[in-house]
Write an enzyme that holds these catalytic residues in place. Structure first.
Site, mmCIF file in Angstrom:
data_model
loop_
_atom_site.group_PDB
_atom_site.id
_atom_site.type_symbol
_atom_site.label_atom_id
_atom_site.label_comp_id
_atom_site.label_asym_id
_atom_site.label_seq_id
_atom_site.Cartn_x
_atom_site.Cartn_y
_atom_site.Cartn_z
ATOM 1 N N ASP A 1 0.823 -1.218 0.000
ATOM 2 C CA ASP A 1 0.000 0.000 0.000
ATOM 3 C C ASP A 1 0.854 1.263 0.000
ATOM 4 O OD1 ASP A 1 0.888 -0.869 2.560
ATOM 5 O OD2 ASP A 1 -0.453 0.561 3.527
ATOM 6 N N GLU A 2 0.253 2.329 -0.469
ATOM 7 C CA GLU A 2 0.760 3.692 -0.309
ATOM 8 C C GLU A 2 2.227 3.855 -0.724
ATOM 9 O OE1 GLU A 2 -1.881 5.577 3.192
ATOM 10 O OE2 GLU A 2 -0.519 4.013 3.910
#
Ligand code: ACM
Length: 495
Positions: free
Chosen positions: A309-310
């Site tokens: 993620d991210e």
């Protein structure tokens, strides 16, 4: 399905026995022991049955020949002959003079015991309660879960929780029939699992936590112990090592994981996205391989969560190549990969599981035949504040009081993600602002109970109005367990 008869009860007394078949397996005997410990540790019933009884548990579980029926007993039995019994399901028949619990497998018996526990008064949770009678209403329950994945995630990286706290959380998960404990073991602020081939990850990368306080890490022996404790309660631990971003703790421990060969200082703030493993460095791939190998050997569950993620510091092309190569390593160590929603944009296998958390591409994965775990931020992020006055927590995904957590339907949440593609639900508890076990419990309860019902019960038997009353009746139980729960004004709490 439940049919209860009002005004009639099965009463547990000092003569009540837990009964299993003469040829019951060791697993059934172990589950029966758990039930006996739960029933008999209550002071009102704590007297040994006979003078010959030595250990507190020894004589409480009695083996009987098939078909033999004992009065004043709770009998536990596996019924392989009942193919209609769904996975993890059970049938509980409470009569005035005996209780019968039948399941197709051990997990079903374990969940049936949790139901027995919930049918008994909260005093069953409290060994110090005096002169309280343990009794449960007469009735029949046939029960099985809607989803196979019923998860709770603890972020032990931003703030560390010791192994005993994790075990306590496992005990509370068991009460609610949750069966997956996802441990977010690494992030920018802390690396929480000993890796023998890269010792500085934990020894250096595990020292701190958000705010600069003392962190910590699990030795491999401690993680193995957590895994075993969870398994004894039919909970599988799902380890996550977040990559290629959320890795400052690792980058600061090993300069060779950085493209410029320079280790950054430790990080104790709460910004996300700024760190990334160097995808061109062979050291990175030795690191990924060693970490996955060591953890895969410790955790017997079939999954390895790679985060994903991210990621702000890599190009999209670098990102998808990273995810695809990481997937190959996870497969090489015999595990199925799980990643947060973003990984769906890579060319991943349909056997990989995508964990939806925000407006991501989970539907792309469903289109390739893959399965999804739902953790939608605005419903299930237990680190969100309950309302604007909640001191702990964040609010970027919204305010989540109990109704917001409970009153929605997973199968219609995301276009392109039908019920058949949903493995289940999982509630993440990120810990940027959550420091102690008391904080963790305040954010988790009672919302985790709402999540558990959403994951277990069919839509036809769910409803906010009746849930909030049942939850309110549950307050004294949480209190008896010493849980620091939020007394939501949406819930009519019993005293
Ligand atoms: C996430 O909340 N970054 C998965």
């Amino acid at each position: 399905m439940a049919e209860m008869t009002s005004g009639q009860f099965f009463v547990v007394d000092s003569m009540t026995t837990v009964v299993i078949d003469a040829d019951a397996s060791a697993e059934v005997a172990r589950i029966a022991d758990m039930l006996a410990a739960m029933l008999y540790l209550h002071p009102a019933t704590a007297r040994p049955r006979t003078a010959r009884v030595v250990g507190p548990r020894a004589a409480r579980v009695q083996r009987v020949s098939a078909g033999e029926r004992l009065a004043n007993s709770v009998s536990l039995r596996l019924a392989a002959d009942r193919p209609s019994m769904r996975a993890e399901g059970y049938e509980l028949d409470v009569q005035r003079d005996r209780v019968t619990l039948v399941a197709g497998e051990g997990s079903g018996l374990f969940y049936g015991i949790q139901t027995i526990r919930q049918l008994l008064p909260p005093a069953v949770e409290n060994r110090d309660a005096i002169n309280r009678q343990l009794r449960m209403p007469v009735g029949r329950i046939t029960d099985a879960p809607r989803f196979t994945w019923r998860g709770s995630m603890l972020d032990v990286s931003r703030h560390f929780l010791g192994a005993d706290d994790v075990k306590r959380h496992i005990d509370l998960m068991a009460l609610y029939k949750l069966n997956r404990l996802h441990l977010h073991l690494s992030d920018d602020q802390g690396w929480r699992i000993e890796i023998k081939s890269w010792p500085r990850l934990a020894q250096f990368g595990g020292q701190l936590e958000v705010g600069g306080g003392t962190g910590g890490f699990y030795t491999q022996e401690q993680l193995a112990e957590i895994v075993a404790y969870a398994r004894a309660r039919f909970i599988e631990v799902v380890p996550e090592i977040d990559m290629p971003a959320h890795v400052n703790a690792a980058l600061s421990a090993y300069p060779e994981l950085n493209c410029d060969g320079v280790a950054p200082p430790p990080y104790t703030g709460i910004v996300v996205g700024f760190s990334a493993l160097c995808p061109e460095s062979e050291a990175t791939w030795r690191f990924v391989d060693d970490v996955v190998r060591e953890i895969a050997a410790l955790v017997p569950s079939p999954w390895f969560h790679v985060g994903g993620d991210e990621v702000e510091k890599l190009t999209h092309d670098q990102y998808v190549r990273f995810v695809e190569r990481a997937q190959g390593i996870v497969h090489a160590h015999g595990k199925q990969m799980i990643g947060w929603g973003e990984v769906a944009t890579a060319n991943i296998a349909s056997s990989t599981i995508v964990q939806h958390w925000r407006g991501d591409s989970a539907h792309v994965h469903v289109a390739r035949g893959g399965k999804v775990i739902l953790s939608p931020g605005p419903r299930m992020y237990l680190d969100m504040k309950y309302d604007s006055s909640t001191v702990l927590g964040l609010r970027w995904a919204g305010l989540i009081d109990v109704r917001q957590a409970y009153d929605w339907e997973p199968a219609t949440l995301r276009p392109g993600v039908p019920e058949s593609a949903i493995l289940g639900l999982e509630a993440p508890l990120w810990s940027e602002t959550i420091e102690t076990m008391r904080d963790f419990e305040f954010m988790a309860f009672p919302r985790l109970a709402a999540v558990a019902e959403l994951a277990w019960s069919a839509p036809a038997v769910r409803g906010w109005e009746q849930f909030r009353w049942r939850l309110g009746a549950h307050g004294p139980r949480l209190q008896a367990l010493g849980v620091n729960f939020y007394r939501s004004p949406q819930v009519p709490w019993s005293r």
